[in-house]
Design a protein around this motif. Structure first.
Motif, PDB file in Angstrom:
ATOM      1  N   GLY A 263      -2.915   2.283  -1.189  1.00 49.40           N
ATOM      2  CA  GLY A 263      -1.900   1.920  -0.209  1.00 49.40           C
ATOM      3  C   GLY A 263      -2.509   1.129   0.922  1.00 49.40           C
ATOM      4  N   SER A 264      -1.690   0.345   1.584  1.00 50.46           N
ATOM      5  CA  SER A 264      -2.182  -0.450   2.715  1.00 50.46           C
ATOM      6  C   SER A 264      -1.124  -0.516   3.803  1.00 50.46           C
ATOM      7  N   THR A 265      -1.569  -0.904   4.976  1.00 52.76           N
ATOM      8  CA  THR A 265      -0.644  -1.160   6.073  1.00 52.76           C
ATOM      9  C   THR A 265      -0.131  -2.594   5.972  1.00 52.76           C
ATOM     10  N   ARG A 266       0.870  -2.892   6.753  1.00 50.97           N
ATOM     11  CA  ARG A 266       1.263  -4.287   6.911  1.00 50.97           C
ATOM     12  C   ARG A 266       0.216  -5.004   7.762  1.00 50.97           C
ATOM     13  N   PRO A 267       0.093  -6.317   7.648  1.00 49.31           N
ATOM     14  CA  PRO A 267      -0.878  -7.049   8.483  1.00 49.31           C
ATOM     15  C   PRO A 267      -0.583  -6.835   9.964  1.00 49.31           C
ATOM     16  N   PHE A 268      -1.643  -6.703  10.760  1.00 49.73           N
ATOM     17  CA  PHE A 268      -1.475  -6.500  12.202  1.00 49.73           C
ATOM     18  C   PHE A 268      -2.668  -7.103  12.937  1.00 49.73           C
ATOM     19  N   ALA A 269      -2.464  -7.416  14.205  1.00 49.86           N
ATOM     20  CA  ALA A 269      -3.552  -7.870  15.065  1.00 49.86           C
ATOM     21  C   ALA A 269      -4.353  -6.650  15.510  1.00 49.86           C
ATOM     22  N   PRO A 270      -5.676  -6.752  15.588  1.00 46.34           N
ATOM     23  CA  PRO A 270      -6.487  -5.575  15.917  1.00 46.34           C
ATOM     24  C   PRO A 270      -6.066  -4.861  17.195  1.00 46.34           C
ATOM     25  N   GLU A 271      -5.681  -5.612  18.205  1.00 43.64           N
ATOM     26  CA  GLU A 271      -5.304  -4.973  19.471  1.00 43.64           C
ATOM     27  C   GLU A 271      -3.977  -4.228  19.375  1.00 43.64           C
ATOM     28  N   GLN A 272      -3.236  -4.412  18.266  1.00 36.75           N
ATOM     29  CA  GLN A 272      -1.961  -3.724  18.076  1.00 36.75           C
ATOM     30  C   GLN A 272      -2.102  -2.399  17.325  1.00 36.75           C
ATOM     31  N   TYR A 273      -3.326  -2.026  16.972  1.00 30.38           N
ATOM     32  CA  TYR A 273      -3.536  -0.772  16.242  1.00 30.38           C
ATOM     33  C   TYR A 273      -3.130   0.419  17.100  1.00 30.38           C
ATOM     34  N   THR A 274      -2.412   1.375  16.481  1.00 27.67           N
ATOM     35  CA  THR A 274      -2.032   2.628  17.138  1.00 27.67           C
ATOM     36  C   THR A 274      -2.136   3.761  16.119  1.00 27.67           C
ATOM     37  N   ASP A 275      -1.884   4.979  16.571  1.00 29.02           N
ATOM     38  CA  ASP A 275      -1.842   6.112  15.643  1.00 29.02           C
ATOM     39  C   ASP A 275      -0.783   5.908  14.567  1.00 29.02           C
ATOM     40  N   GLU A 276       0.273   5.175  14.900  1.00 31.82           N
ATOM     41  CA  GLU A 276       1.333   4.903  13.931  1.00 31.82           C
ATOM     42  C   GLU A 276       0.808   4.056  12.769  1.00 31.82           C
ATOM     43  N   THR A 277      -0.183   3.206  13.044  1.00 36.25           N
ATOM     44  CA  THR A 277      -0.782   2.387  11.992  1.00 36.25           C
ATOM     45  C   THR A 277      -1.446   3.268  10.950  1.00 36.25           C
ATOM     46  N   TRP A 278      -2.187   4.258  11.413  1.00 33.87           N
ATOM     47  CA  TRP A 278      -2.856   5.175  10.485  1.00 33.87           C
ATOM     48  C   TRP A 278      -1.833   5.997   9.701  1.00 33.87           C
ATOM     49  N   ARG A 279      -0.741   6.390  10.367  1.00 34.45           N
ATOM     50  CA  ARG A 279       0.306   7.141   9.684  1.00 34.45           C
ATOM     51  C   ARG A 279       0.956   6.271   8.600  1.00 34.45           C
ATOM     52  N   GLU A 280       1.141   5.006   8.900  1.00 33.38           N
ATOM     53  CA  GLU A 280       1.707   4.081   7.906  1.00 33.38           C
ATOM     54  C   GLU A 280       0.809   4.006   6.674  1.00 33.38           C
ATOM     55  N   LEU A 281      -0.513   3.960   6.883  1.00 33.27           N
ATOM     56  CA  LEU A 281      -1.447   3.917   5.761  1.00 33.27           C
ATOM     57  C   LEU A 281      -1.353   5.189   4.924  1.00 33.27           C
ATOM     58  N   SER A 282      -1.357   6.339   5.573  1.00 30.16           N
ATOM     59  CA  SER A 282      -1.292   7.617   4.855  1.00 30.16           C
ATOM     60  C   SER A 282      -0.020   7.729   4.037  1.00 30.16           C
ATOM     61  N   GLU A 283       1.093   7.298   4.590  1.00 23.56           N
ATOM     62  CA  GLU A 283       2.367   7.372   3.874  1.00 23.56           C
ATOM     63  C   GLU A 283       2.380   6.433   2.675  1.00 23.56           C
ATOM     64  N   ALA A 284       1.760   5.256   2.812  1.00 22.31           N
ATOM     65  CA  ALA A 284       1.715   4.312   1.691  1.00 22.31           C
ATOM     66  C   ALA A 284       0.900   4.888   0.539  1.00 22.31           C
ATOM     67  N   ILE A 285      -0.214   5.544   0.846  1.00 20.93           N
ATOM     68  CA  ILE A 285      -1.034   6.164  -0.198  1.00 20.93           C
ATOM     69  C   ILE A 285      -0.260   7.296  -0.865  1.00 20.93           C
ATOM     70  N   ASP A 286       0.415   8.114  -0.063  1.00 24.49           N
ATOM     71  CA  ASP A 286       1.173   9.238  -0.623  1.00 24.49           C
ATOM     72  C   ASP A 286       2.299   8.758  -1.535  1.00 24.49           C
ATOM     73  N   ARG A 287       2.951   7.674  -1.171  1.00 23.15           N
ATOM     74  CA  ARG A 287       4.037   7.151  -2.021  1.00 23.15           C
ATOM     75  C   ARG A 287       3.496   6.732  -3.382  1.00 23.15           C
ATOM     76  N   ASP A 288       2.347   6.088  -3.397  1.00 23.82           N
ATOM     77  CA  ASP A 288       1.786   5.670  -4.676  1.00 23.82           C
ATOM     78  C   ASP A 288       1.299   6.877  -5.479  1.00 23.82           C
ATOM     79  N   LYS A 289       0.801   7.890  -4.802  1.00 26.63           N
ATOM     80  CA  LYS A 289       0.330   9.084  -5.503  1.00 26.63           C
ATOM     81  C   LYS A 289       1.479   9.777  -6.227  1.00 26.63           C
ATOM     82  N   GLN A 290       2.676   9.679  -5.686  1.00 26.77           N
ATOM     83  CA  GLN A 290       3.841  10.303  -6.307  1.00 26.77           C
ATOM     84  C   GLN A 290       4.392   9.484  -7.469  1.00 26.77           C
ATOM     85  N   ARG A 291       3.854   8.273  -7.660  1.00 26.43           N
ATOM     86  CA  ARG A 291       4.346   7.393  -8.744  1.00 26.43           C
ATOM     87  C   ARG A 291       3.141   6.906  -9.549  1.00 26.43           C
TER      88      ARG A 291
END
Length: 727
Positions: A263-291
């Motif tokens: 799984g991956s996040t959507r493209p972003f500028a480095p200064e725009q990284y937040t905790d939500e970015t990491w959550r987006e990555l975790s959710e993308a991996i989990d979605r693929d794990k379920q399929r």
């Protein structure tokens, strides 16, 4: 930066700049964009100068919102020694000797004309000498900050818009792959299977780096079947294609039992990284794990459901050997003796159904080496990783190989001559196939136990890890928050992959019985061993973990905690079931609720869950009971204490609230212990009376002291069964 810049060259410029700053050299030749990016990575607005380093490195756990008193990481080379790994109360800035070691490493790297090797040499130098060097961010080492900065700049260099993304992989199916083997062959294969999963995860990560044209510094973390990388933003469009390719390789090699969720996040500028970015990555991996394998074509996907023919029989009628299983058993044997791991990054496809099949299909191969003389060569595409501190000192950087270090818990109790003699009495057929120095089979580990012949399985992991990496950490704004996450991952890995291995080695040097380390890394571990050694080891790991995270400061509520589950089994018990039983015991520990309302931070042993403090009390009670029995106290003392504990369990009223019940167990216990004291030798009579008072005084009743005492009595009973004491 332009699209034409080589990512490895850009990453080198970043690491070189940070290294010069650490050495106190002027850093005026860097570009304005690189200097500005350095300020962004520490979460601050750009200034005319390069960010300054702090005088000393505070422990990363001081960044926990739960609050850890100040503790400082000693600035030292990376060695698996307590005085270097564990934080201290006083700050210790880098010494002149450490600066010289860093300078020498930089000079060696500069002499290499190959951009990729030059970068890796400097990265490994920073890992070795700057892992505890302060950076501008408190709790984050120069190594962790510089490699993140280099990764971000390398990813940006491969794009035209300056956007990056995070990509993560999670290898699923680990439990079934590890434990679905016969108990009789478990010791032969288990360690090899565990290590293979680590190598397979890394090979997938290296494949991702190669196909995104990124250097090694862009791999932020790998361990526990997971990896995370900083990549160019356009990689997000390739994830589906990569899932299909990697899924096809794993399906061909393992018939669907293993799958890499990507799984991956959507493209972003480095200064725009937040905790939500990491959550987006975790959710993308989990979605693929379920399929699992959903990216494959229909025909390929259907292969998962095709029947597989059994292996052909041998001439004697038994089942033919499993080529993969035999190769994994050999890998495990090699691992217990290996000193160096050679990584070949340009391997060709290997034929046959061995463990190398999937890994070489990813363009990587590994070789375990026992002697440093076997590492000589000039293969520019290989990497040599020392598996222990002694080998780091012996290897030199004179050849073309990149030389680093990697902590891997490879400890397994090896047969001594006396062990082999005893094993011939237990299992003559298997004893004929092994010799002195080989890994001890589980049935021998059981018979080497004190008391009842059993093996114990220990499963242990960090509590509330998701919260710890999420809201539990104080982070700077922007991509610097990812540096804190990387620093925490590094700290946990050093403990579980380095220090736990040292504790296992110490246990195996202490005489009778031993430990077989199946896995320890990331934030968890799985150990098997002679059962009388496992509880002591679990307590030691937990105590050291608290010291490791707090710097040794006393604390009633540790900000980071561990829970554990221990189960006992006969030697022939199915391994997958033993793993599940220990997992259930660990779940029970995580469901434990302390009197103050907090949960977890507990251990389950012999079917009983206690806080770690109560477990330590049980261990002391156990030693006291054993000594009393050895000095003539009636054996009925153990049954009496167990029965008292059983009757004294906490009861709950109709509203669900716990209530203290002072029932018949109190006066019955007082009477029985008094009679036992009278029947004991005069030399210990007062000690039995003292035990009665410590269990049945008003304060002891309120504190439920009889509960850990009951566990201790059962513990002592198992140690005495079949032992010299009983005979």
């Amino acid at each position: 930066m332009t699209h034409a810049e080589d990512p490895s060259t850009v990453a080198w410029q970043v690491l070189h700049s940070w290294t010069r700053v650490a050495l106190g050299e002027r850093n005026e030749a860097v570009s304005d964009s690189l200097r500005e990016s350095a300020w962004h990575v520490v979460g601050e607005q750009p200034q005319p100068t390069w960010p300054s380093l702090q005088p000393a490195l505070s422990g990363v756990f001081t960044r926990l919102r739960a609050g850890v008193t100040d503790c400082w990481q000693p600035a030292s080379p990376l060695l698996c020694q307590e005085e270097m790994l564990f934080p201290q109360a006083a700050a210790q800035p880098p010494s002149a000797e450490l600066k010289q070691a860093l300078r020498s490493g930089l000079e060696r790297a500069q002499r290499d004309t190959d951009p990729t090797r030059r970068l890796e040499r400097l990265l490994i130098t920073l890992q070795r000498y700057a892992w505890a060097w302060p950076s501008p961010l408190s709790g984050v080492s120069l190594y962790d900050l510089a490699r993140l900065h280099a990764a971000v700049q390398a990813a940006k260099a491969a794009t035209t818009d300056g956007l990056i993304c995070l990509l993560g992989g999670d290898l699923s199916g680990l439990q079934e792959f590890l434990y679905s083997i016969p108990a009789a062959g478990a010791a032969r294969q288990l360690r090899g299977r565990s290590f293979y999963l680590q190598l397979l995860t890394e090979a997938c990560a290296y494949w991702v780096l190669r196909n995104s044209r990124m250097p090694i510094c862009n791999l932020l973390y790998t361990g526990g079947g997971r990896f995370y990388a900083v990549l160019p933003g356009d990689v997000a469009e390739k994830v589906l294609e990569w899932r299909r390719y990697l899924g096809r390789i794993l399906l061909q090699s393992h018939d669907g039992s293993l799958y890499l969720a990507l799984g991956s996040t959507r493209p972003f500028a480095p200064e725009q990284y937040t905790d939500e970015t990491w959550r987006e990555l975790s959710e993308a991996i989990d979605r693929d794990k379920q399929r699992r394998f959903a990216a494959l074509d229909d025909g390929e996907f259907a292969r998962m459901f095709q029947p597989r023919p059994p292996r052909p029989p041998r001439s004697d009628g038994s089942e033919a050997p499993d080529a993969l299983g035999e190769s994994l058993a050999e890998l495990g044997r090699q691992l217990t003796r290996a000193a160096v791991l050679e990584v070949n990054l340009t391997a060709s496809q290997s034929d046959g159904a061995t463990w190398r099949r999937a890994i070489t299909a990813l363009g990587v191969d590994y070789r375990l080496i026992e002697e440093p003389s076997s590492t000589k060569g000039s293969v520019s595409s290989r990497r040599l990783l020392a598996l222990n501190d002694d080998m780091v000192q012996q290897l030199t950087a004179e050849d073309a190989s990149v030389i680093g270090q990697r902590y891997t818990v490879t400890e397994a109790y090896r047969l001594q001559e006396d062990d082999l003699k005893r094993y011939r009495e237990i299992d003559l057929d298997q004893a004929a196939e092994i010799g002195v120095g080989d890994v001890a089979p589980f049935n021998l580990l059981a018979h080497l136990s004190d008391g009842v012949p059993r093996v114990a399985v220990l499963r242990m992991d960090v509590d509330n890890l998701g919260d710890l990496f999420g809201k539990g950490l104080q982070r700077p704004a922007g991509i610097g928050g990812l540096a804190v996450t990387a620093a925490l991952s590094s700290a946990l890995s050093r403990f579980f992959e380095g220090w736990v291995g040292e504790l296992c080695r110490r246990q195996n040097r202490q005489g009778k019985g031993g430990i077989y380390a199946v896995y320890s890394g990331g934030d968890d571990l799985f150990l098997v061993g002679s059962w009388h050694r496992i509880p002591e080891l679990a307590q030691q790991i937990r105590d050291d973990f608290i010291r490791y995270t707090t710097g040794g400061a006393p604390t009633a509520k540790p900000p980071v905690s561990l829970s554990a589950g221990i189960t006992l089994h006969q030697a022939g018990y199915p391994l997958y079931q033993a793993a599940e039983d220990a997992g259930n015991a660990l779940d029970a520990a995580k469901a434990y609720r302390h009197p103050d309302g907090r949960s977890k931070d507990a251990i389950t042993f012999l079917g009983q869950t206690l806080s770690w403090d109560a477990f330590a009390q049980a261990a002391r009670f156990k030693d006291e009971l054993l000594d009393l029995i050895a000095n003539g106290a009636p054996r009925g003392l153990l049954m009496t204490v167990q029965r008292m504990a059983l009757l004294a369990r906490t009861r709950y009223n109709r509203n669900g609230a716990a209530q203290i019940t002072v029932g018949p167990w109190v006066w019955q216990g007082a009477y029985q212990l008094t009679r036992l004291a009278e029947r004991s030798p005069e030399s210990i009579r007062s000690r039995v009376v003292d035990l009665r008072e410590r269990l049945l005084s008003p304060a002891a009743i309120m504190q439920r002291m009889v509960i850990p005492a009951g566990l201790a009595a059962r513990w002592a009973q198992l140690l005495l069964r079949g032992s010299e004491r009983e005979r």
